[in-house]
Design an enzyme around this catalytic site. Structure first.
Site, PDB file in Angstrom:
ATOM      1  N   ARG A 149       0.764  -1.358   0.081  1.00 28.43           N
ATOM      2  CA  ARG A 149       0.160  -0.124  -0.016  1.00 28.43           C
ATOM      3  C   ARG A 149       0.892   1.468  -0.047  1.00 28.43           C
ATOM      4  O   ARG A 149       0.507   2.187   0.666  1.00 28.43           O
ATOM      5  CB  ARG A 149      -0.985   0.037   1.171  1.00 28.43           C
ATOM      6  CG  ARG A 149      -1.899  -0.948   1.310  1.00 28.43           C
ATOM      7  CD  ARG A 149      -3.251  -0.889   0.173  1.00 28.43           C
ATOM      8  NE  ARG A 149      -4.254  -1.671   0.288  1.00 28.43           N
ATOM      9  CZ  ARG A 149      -5.243  -1.145   0.841  1.00 28.43           C
ATOM     10  NH1 ARG A 149      -5.457  -0.118   1.459  1.00 28.43           N
ATOM     11  NH2 ARG A 149      -6.272  -2.304   1.028  1.00 28.43           N
TER      12      ARG A 149
ATOM     13  N   ARG B  35      -2.983   6.569   1.114  1.00 26.79           N
ATOM     14  CA  ARG B  35      -3.658   7.799   1.827  1.00 26.79           C
ATOM     15  C   ARG B  35      -2.552   8.285   2.957  1.00 26.79           C
ATOM     16  O   ARG B  35      -2.908   9.378   3.374  1.00 26.79           O
ATOM     17  CB  ARG B  35      -4.825   7.009   2.628  1.00 26.79           C
ATOM     18  CG  ARG B  35      -6.110   6.960   1.934  1.00 26.79           C
ATOM     19  CD  ARG B  35      -7.292   6.409   2.458  1.00 26.79           C
ATOM     20  NE  ARG B  35      -6.944   4.889   2.782  1.00 26.79           N
ATOM     21  CZ  ARG B  35      -7.593   3.951   3.465  1.00 26.79           C
ATOM     22  NH1 ARG B  35      -8.791   4.510   3.815  1.00 26.79           N
ATOM     23  NH2 ARG B  35      -7.321   2.864   3.699  1.00 26.79           N
TER      24      ARG B  35
ATOM     25  N   ARG C 149      -7.194  12.467  -4.352  1.00 28.40           N
ATOM     26  CA  ARG C 149      -8.382  11.692  -3.939  1.00 28.40           C
ATOM     27  C   ARG C 149      -9.533  12.619  -3.778  1.00 28.40           C
ATOM     28  O   ARG C 149     -10.542  12.355  -4.227  1.00 28.40           O
ATOM     29  CB  ARG C 149      -7.969  11.020  -2.636  1.00 28.40           C
ATOM     30  CG  ARG C 149      -9.047  10.279  -2.109  1.00 28.40           C
ATOM     31  CD  ARG C 149      -9.658   9.128  -2.753  1.00 28.40           C
ATOM     32  NE  ARG C 149     -10.488   8.198  -1.924  1.00 28.40           N
ATOM     33  CZ  ARG C 149     -11.755   8.131  -2.035  1.00 28.40           C
ATOM     34  NH1 ARG C 149     -12.449   9.032  -2.853  1.00 28.40           N
ATOM     35  NH2 ARG C 149     -12.494   7.293  -1.577  1.00 28.40           N
TER      36      ARG C 149
ATOM     37  N   ASP D  53      -6.837  -1.780  -7.525  1.00 26.45           N
ATOM     38  CA  ASP D  53      -7.696  -2.466  -6.124  1.00 26.45           C
ATOM     39  C   ASP D  53      -7.916  -3.882  -6.575  1.00 26.45           C
ATOM     40  O   ASP D  53      -8.311  -4.138  -7.552  1.00 26.45           O
ATOM     41  CB  ASP D  53      -8.740  -1.830  -5.524  1.00 26.45           C
ATOM     42  CG  ASP D  53      -8.963  -2.110  -4.375  1.00 26.45           C
ATOM     43  OD1 ASP D  53      -8.298  -1.686  -3.282  1.00 26.45           O
ATOM     44  OD2 ASP D  53      -9.783  -3.023  -3.975  1.00 26.45           O
TER      45      ASP D  53
ATOM     46  N   TYR E 230     -15.469  -9.872   0.341  1.00 30.54           N
ATOM     47  CA  TYR E 230     -15.878  -8.696   0.256  1.00 30.54           C
ATOM     48  C   TYR E 230     -17.336  -8.882  -0.540  1.00 30.54           C
ATOM     49  O   TYR E 230     -18.430  -8.162  -0.412  1.00 30.54           O
ATOM     50  CB  TYR E 230     -14.888  -7.881  -0.498  1.00 30.54           C
ATOM     51  CG  TYR E 230     -13.752  -7.369   0.287  1.00 30.54           C
ATOM     52  CD1 TYR E 230     -14.180  -6.319   1.280  1.00 30.54           C
ATOM     53  CD2 TYR E 230     -12.883  -8.082   0.399  1.00 30.54           C
ATOM     54  CE1 TYR E 230     -12.963  -5.888   1.969  1.00 30.54           C
ATOM     55  CE2 TYR E 230     -11.677  -7.657   1.253  1.00 30.54           C
ATOM     56  CZ  TYR E 230     -11.691  -6.461   2.062  1.00 30.54           C
ATOM     57  OH  TYR E 230     -10.739  -6.519   2.768  1.00 30.54           O
TER      58      TYR E 230
END
Ligand code: 1CP
Length: 364
Positions: free
Chosen positions: A38, A42, A51, A88, A163
């Site tokens: 990652r 963020r 973003r 993703d 998910y």
């Protein structure tokens, strides 16, 4: 994209260019390569700015130039040995026909897939064709990266299915586990579709220029021991077998990350992966007893150590590198993704210290 043999369009990097690829091939190097799960995300203010402007995570992934620019952000700022394409693992579920959105503060939300009819309605291999924008992003990124290799990836069928079936992130995973115990045929149809689509998708990423592949099995470790092979490992094995039997992908190294699946390392060593990424709960020297030397180990600093003092961070890095020792066959990484609240200055320190300490250990 098709299932027929594909020859890479771009010349993927040769081993001699990269300490990361050399390590994946089992060659000795003078320092331990480092990249971070990652790493494009963020914790970087530049990412948060993009973003905010884009306002839609999926649209960001679908924009090849933006995906390329985001992939390059950490490469430009930190001296990392590999890039990972900004995308993703869940996009494949959307390509199969399950409605997906990312809600800030909530994470991913899927329209749940629970019945046999819902599973039957999903696309299989054809789904990979809808992800052509990832290949486009990879092509652009490889052209910018120069000598830094690019990692392509997918989620394990089991992890993506959690998910899709749960309808998003989960704590207990009770819906998908109930499905596994009460309607295993339905779950297997879903996992098989995901595996077939993921194989074609990974091949397309190599064709576009990825030099290594990673399969994220973030939730493999939540399965009971006896069911891990049936629902998680077996499908990763199928994907790897498909890659290794195609001349266009057989030489592309594959890294498997099954978080929390540490007691099954001996079994995971036999699924054809070139490298296993492990979480922070294991000592790498201990893991090496169960994983033959020809399989590379990746990991495994606890990402929360980046939130502590520089001294604690350095001690943590030292402990990981010492636990592995001077032998070749280790890629430094975190035991899971970098946390959004991480200070980028800590990442700079981490990269410098991995270089310094690993060189000392290798020369000792
Ligand atoms: O809101 C935002 O800005 C989106 C945050 C975000 C980002 C930056 C998500 C949503 N995904 C990503 C990128 C991403 N995801 C990458 C490429 C960038 C890089 O690694 O540098 C990769 C490889 C992933 C992989 C991924 N997505 C995994 C496997 C790795 C892991 O961390 O376990 C998983 C489980 C996901 C699902 C997902 N996507 C996004 C979130 C917040 C999540 C996790 C949700 C959860 O915790 O259950």
């Amino acid at each position: 994209m098709s299932q027929t043999q594909i020859i890479p369009e771009k010349s993927n990097l040769s081993d001699s260019d990269s300490v990361f690829l050399k390590t994946l091939r089992g060659e000795a190097v003078d320092r331990t390569p480092v990249w971070l799960m990652r790493q494009a995300g963020r914790y970087m203010p530049e990412y948060r700015r993009i973003r905010k402007e884009a306002n839609d995570f999926i649209k960001m992934c679908e924009n090849p130039q933006l995906a390329c620019d985001i992939t390059m952000l950490p490469i430009k700022q930190f001296d990392l040995d590999a890039a990972i394409i900004f995308s993703d693992i869940l996009l494949i579920g959307q390509a199969m026909g399950a409605d997906l959105s990312f809600v800030p503060g909530k994470g991913p939300i899927f329209e749940p897939v629970r019945t046999r009819a819902q599973v039957d309605a999903l696309l299989g291999v054809e789904a990979a064709e809808k992800l052509g924008f990832v290949g486009d992003a990879i092509g652009r990124t490889v052209a910018e990266l120069g000598n830094t290799p690019l990692i392509g990836f997918c989620g394990s069928p089991w992890t993506v299915a959690t998910y899709m079936v749960e309808g998003g992130s989960s704590k207990q995973f009770d819906v998908i586990k109930q499905m596994a115990w009460s309607a295993p045929e339905t779950l297997h149809v879903l996992l098989e579709k995901l595996a077939q689509a993921s194989l074609v998708y990974l091949k397309s990423q190599v064709q576009a220029g990825a030099s290594a592949l990673m399969i994220f099995d973030t939730w493999g470790g939540i399965l009971p021991f006896h069911a891990f092979e049936e629902f998680s490992m077996g499908y990763m094995q199928k994907i790897i077998a498909g890659l290794k039997s195609d001349p266009a992908t057989q030489n592309t190294p594959v890294i498997v990350f099954s978080k929390g699946a540490n007691t099954v390392l001996p079994a995971l060593s036999k699924i054809g992966a070139d490298a296993l990424s492990v979480d922070w709960s294991v000592n790498l020297g201990w893991a090496r007893q169960f994983v033959p030397q020809e399989i590379i180990l990746q990991g495994n600093l606890d990402p929360t150590l980046l939130l502590g003092s520089p001294e604690q961070l350095r001690a943590g890095i030292q402990a990981v590198l010492e636990s592995y020792g001077p032998k070749p066959g280790h890629i430094f990484n975190l035991g899971h993704g970098i946390l959004p609240q991480t200070d980028p200055e800590q990442v700079k320190r981490l990269v410098a210290w991995v270089r310094e300490i690993s060189q000392t250990i290798k020369n000792s």
